[in-house]
Write an enzyme that holds these catalytic residues in place. Structure first.
Site, mmCIF file in Angstrom:
data_model
loop_
_atom_site.group_PDB
_atom_site.id
_atom_site.type_symbol
_atom_site.label_atom_id
_atom_site.label_comp_id
_atom_site.label_asym_id
_atom_site.label_seq_id
_atom_site.Cartn_x
_atom_site.Cartn_y
_atom_site.Cartn_z
ATOM 1 N N GLU A 70 11.817 -19.386 12.647
ATOM 2 C CA GLU A 70 12.384 -18.830 11.414
ATOM 3 C C GLU A 70 13.840 -18.411 11.560
ATOM 4 O O GLU A 70 14.638 -18.600 10.638
ATOM 5 C CB GLU A 70 11.540 -17.645 10.934
ATOM 6 N N HIS A 139 -0.491 -12.482 7.515
ATOM 7 C CA HIS A 139 -0.530 -13.458 6.430
ATOM 8 C C HIS A 139 -0.702 -12.811 5.054
ATOM 9 O O HIS A 139 -0.852 -13.526 4.065
ATOM 10 C CB HIS A 139 -1.684 -14.446 6.652
#
Length: 342
Positions: A70, A139
């Protein structure tokens, strides 16, 4: 190579997932400098299939499958934005954004100000957020407050198909960096109250990107909310109406930074009571800012203290306990009753 065969016609009904896809497709057709980047966004179409078909139609140089890194994705996007491109970055899940946090806070948010306006960073960071999908750790987070706190970033979130379609295009066209939060448990939902499956009106002018919208009008209590909680607030308003109970006005914020304070104040001044509702933990949150703003600017019209309803101030729990953690209709209605009893 591009195609417009998937662009919706006026009145087309679709899910939020399809509307986001169509919005990105329209932006890519309009501007060859729009590029999509992220883990599995190309051949797979993203883990939620939001970018499905776009690499096939626009090619691998515009829909780029990146490594699982990322920080590297964000750094590359900053460079592209400074060179005149409009990158649209997908962070696969909300809890995966933290490796890119330094780039977003230190570079993306500050570049325009640091250069005295000489440099712009026109990019969109797409973040599927919130719980309710039975996922594992990292998540199901609602971390929007981190970015709303950071000057230099726009933070927006959609709750309807029409907003998903238009807001995505507006975010991509913006010269400001936009953090675009997508309510992942509403992606593929269908139902009367959802707003998540509805018609897209291509003829109507869309709302401004930073404009709040009153989803249902009421006279007794204002519920200020956004993203996945709009459905819950509307269900509470409908339940109260069916029981001849209090009249609840639901305001969908849509933009978390900046806030549309005009719509917020007008609604609270009308009803005299306010609930700030979100999935996120309430401590130092968007709901905290809403409560503070309403208290400061609507104090003399308030009939009761502002109440916050949100996730509990604990780490997001294992999936089998998330229904207890997430605010539901009963918690919203209990807050309404509390306000009316004051």
């Amino acid at each position: 190579m591009s195609t417009q065969t998937s662009t919706p016609s006026t009145g087309t009904r679709m899910t939020i997932a399809k509307a986001l896809n169509a919005g990105m497709r329209a932006a890519m057709d309009r501007d060859p400098k729009v590029v999509l980047m992220g883990e599995d966004v190309g051949k797979l179409g993203g883990v939620f299939r939001i970018t499905e078909g776009l690499q096939k139609d626009f090619g691998e140089d515009r829909v780029i499958d990146t490594p699982l890194a990322e920080s590297g994705i964000m750094g590359a996007a900053v460079g592209l934005a400074l060179r005149g491109y409009r990158p649209v970055v997908e962070i696969q899940f909300d809890g995966f954004v933290y490796p890119a946090f330094d780039q977003m806070i230190s570079q993306v948010a500050k570049m325009h100000n640091r250069s005295l306006g000489a440099l712009k960073v026109p990019m969109v960071v797409r973040i599927p957020y919130g719980g309710g999908i039975g996922a594992v750790e990292h998540h199901s987070e609602s971390n929007e407050s981190y970015f709303a706190h950071t000057a230099g970033l726009r933070v927006v979130t959609c709750s309807s198909t029409e907003d998903a379609y238009w807001m995505m295009q507006q975010a991509i066209a913006s010269d400001d960096p936009v953090i675009f939060y997508e309510p992942k448990r509403r992606y593929h939902e269908r139902g009367v109250l959802d707003l998540a499956t509805g018609p897209v009106d291509l003829a109507a002018a869309p709302h401004d990107l930073d404009q709040a919208v009153v989803r249902t009008e009421g006279s007794d209590v204002t519920v200020l909310t956004y993203g996945p909680m709009v459905k819950v607030a509307l269900a509470a308003a409908q339940a109260a109406e069916l029981e001849d109970g209090p009249s609840i006005e639901v305001v969908d914020l849509r933009s978390l930074s900046p806030l549309d304070t005009d719509v917020i104040e007008a609604s609270v001044n009308k009803t005299g009571r306010c609930i700030a509702l979100s999935e996120a933990q309430t401590f130092a949150s968007i709901t905290s800012e809403l409560a503070a703003h309403v208290q400061e600017h609507c104090f003399y019209r308030l009939e009761a203290p502002v109440l916050r309803v949100g996730g509990y101030n604990i780490p997001y729990p294992p999936s089998r306990h998330e229904e207890v953690f997430l605010p539901d209709l009963d918690r919203v209605l209990h807050a309404v009753e509390t306000l009316l009893d004051v």
